[in-house]
Scaffold this motif. Structure first.
Motif, PDB file in Angstrom:
ATOM      1  N   LEU A   1      31.732  47.140   6.743  1.00  0.00           N
ATOM      2  CA  LEU A   1      30.355  47.089   6.240  1.00  0.00           C
ATOM      3  C   LEU A   1      30.234  47.763   4.881  1.00  0.00           C
ATOM      4  N   ASP A   2      30.945  48.866   4.669  1.00  0.00           N
ATOM      5  CA  ASP A   2      30.922  49.530   3.362  1.00  0.00           C
ATOM      6  C   ASP A   2      31.434  48.595   2.269  1.00  0.00           C
ATOM      7  N   GLN A   3      32.503  47.856   2.567  1.00  0.00           N
ATOM      8  CA  GLN A   3      33.069  46.947   1.569  1.00  0.00           C
ATOM      9  C   GLN A   3      32.081  45.838   1.218  1.00  0.00           C
ATOM     10  N   TRP A   4      31.471  45.237   2.223  1.00  0.00           N
ATOM     11  CA  TRP A   4      30.477  44.187   1.957  1.00  0.00           C
ATOM     12  C   TRP A   4      29.279  44.764   1.210  1.00  0.00           C
ATOM     13  N   GLY A   5      28.875  45.985   1.559  1.00  0.00           N
ATOM     14  CA  GLY A   5      27.774  46.650   0.861  1.00  0.00           C
ATOM     15  C   GLY A   5      28.090  46.879  -0.609  1.00  0.00           C
ATOM     16  N   GLU A   6      29.336  47.252  -0.902  1.00  0.00           N
ATOM     17  CA  GLU A   6      29.765  47.435  -2.295  1.00  0.00           C
ATOM     18  C   GLU A   6      29.653  46.133  -3.083  1.00  0.00           C
ATOM     19  N   ASP A   7      29.783  45.010  -2.394  1.00  0.00           N
ATOM     20  CA  ASP A   7      29.690  43.703  -3.038  1.00  0.00           C
ATOM     21  C   ASP A   7      28.249  43.186  -3.089  1.00  0.00           C
ATOM     22  N   GLY A   8      27.287  44.036  -2.705  1.00  0.00           N
ATOM     23  CA  GLY A   8      25.875  43.680  -2.828  1.00  0.00           C
ATOM     24  C   GLY A   8      25.239  43.070  -1.596  1.00  0.00           C
ATOM     25  N   TRP A   9      25.964  43.043  -0.467  1.00  0.00           N
ATOM     26  CA  TRP A   9      25.431  42.459   0.761  1.00  0.00           C
ATOM     27  C   TRP A   9      24.647  43.500   1.552  1.00  0.00           C
ATOM     28  N   GLU A  10      23.546  43.075   2.148  1.00  0.00           N
ATOM     29  CA  GLU A  10      22.696  43.914   2.992  1.00  0.00           C
ATOM     30  C   GLU A  10      22.844  43.463   4.441  1.00  0.00           C
ATOM     31  N   LEU A  11      23.091  44.421   5.329  1.00  0.00           N
ATOM     32  CA  LEU A  11      23.204  44.111   6.752  1.00  0.00           C
ATOM     33  C   LEU A  11      21.830  43.753   7.301  1.00  0.00           C
ATOM     34  N   VAL A  12      21.756  42.610   7.985  1.00  0.00           N
ATOM     35  CA  VAL A  12      20.504  42.162   8.586  1.00  0.00           C
ATOM     36  C   VAL A  12      20.511  42.456  10.076  1.00  0.00           C
ATOM     37  N   GLN A  13      21.630  42.121  10.737  1.00  0.00           N
ATOM     38  CA  GLN A  13      21.692  42.299  12.182  1.00  0.00           C
ATOM     39  C   GLN A  13      23.148  42.241  12.644  1.00  0.00           C
ATOM     40  N   VAL A  14      23.406  42.891  13.786  1.00  0.00           N
ATOM     41  CA  VAL A  14      24.709  42.795  14.441  1.00  0.00           C
ATOM     42  C   VAL A  14      24.463  42.280  15.850  1.00  0.00           C
ATOM     43  N   LEU A  15      25.185  41.219  16.228  1.00  0.00           N
ATOM     44  CA  LEU A  15      25.043  40.618  17.553  1.00  0.00           C
ATOM     45  C   LEU A  15      26.409  40.431  18.184  1.00  0.00           C
ATOM     46  N   THR A  16      26.418  40.235  19.482  1.00  0.00           N
ATOM     47  CA  THR A  16      27.642  39.877  20.186  1.00  0.00           C
ATOM     48  C   THR A  16      28.118  38.532  19.679  1.00  0.00           C
ATOM     49  N   GLY A  17      29.427  38.383  19.518  1.00  0.00           N
ATOM     50  CA  GLY A  17      30.000  37.139  19.017  1.00  0.00           C
ATOM     51  C   GLY A  17      29.692  35.951  19.911  1.00  0.00           C
ATOM     52  N   PRO A  18      29.834  34.732  19.396  1.00  0.00           N
ATOM     53  CA  PRO A  18      29.489  33.526  20.158  1.00  0.00           C
ATOM     54  C   PRO A  18      30.326  33.340  21.421  1.00  0.00           C
ATOM     55  N   ASP A  19      31.526  33.925  21.445  1.00  0.00           N
ATOM     56  CA  ASP A  19      32.378  33.806  22.635  1.00  0.00           C
ATOM     57  C   ASP A  19      32.083  34.909  23.656  1.00  0.00           C
ATOM     58  N   GLY A  20      31.077  35.759  23.345  1.00  0.00           N
ATOM     59  CA  GLY A  20      30.699  36.842  24.253  1.00  0.00           C
ATOM     60  C   GLY A  20      31.538  38.095  24.077  1.00  0.00           C
ATOM     61  N   ASN A  21      32.502  38.033  23.174  1.00  0.00           N
ATOM     62  CA  ASN A  21      33.358  39.185  22.892  1.00  0.00           C
ATOM     63  C   ASN A  21      33.193  39.597  21.441  1.00  0.00           C
ATOM     64  N   GLY A  22      33.371  40.877  21.199  1.00  0.00           N
ATOM     65  CA  GLY A  22      33.302  41.357  19.820  1.00  0.00           C
ATOM     66  C   GLY A  22      31.902  41.312  19.249  1.00  0.00           C
TER      67      GLY A  22
END
Length: 56
Positions: free
Chosen positions: A25-46
């Protein structure tokens, strides 16, 4: 409303590795991205992070 002043966004989905979540997340933030949400992956894992940033 003036469409030329309307913000335009781009989006990304990023799989998160539990032991490296902060670094990812820090790396993406350095590139100007803002975290909107974190959800369980589509396969139910991760976790998947949903991010956005304003288009240039």
């Amino acid at each position: 409303m003036n469409l030329s002043s309307t913000k335009k966004w781009e989006y990304a989905t990023v799989p998160l590795i539990v032991h490296a979540t902060k670094q990812i997340l820090d790396q993406w933030g350095e590139d100007g991205w803002e975290l909107v949400q974190v959800l369980t992956g589509p396969d139910g894992n991760g976790l998947v992070a949903y991010l956005k940033r304003e288009k240039a």
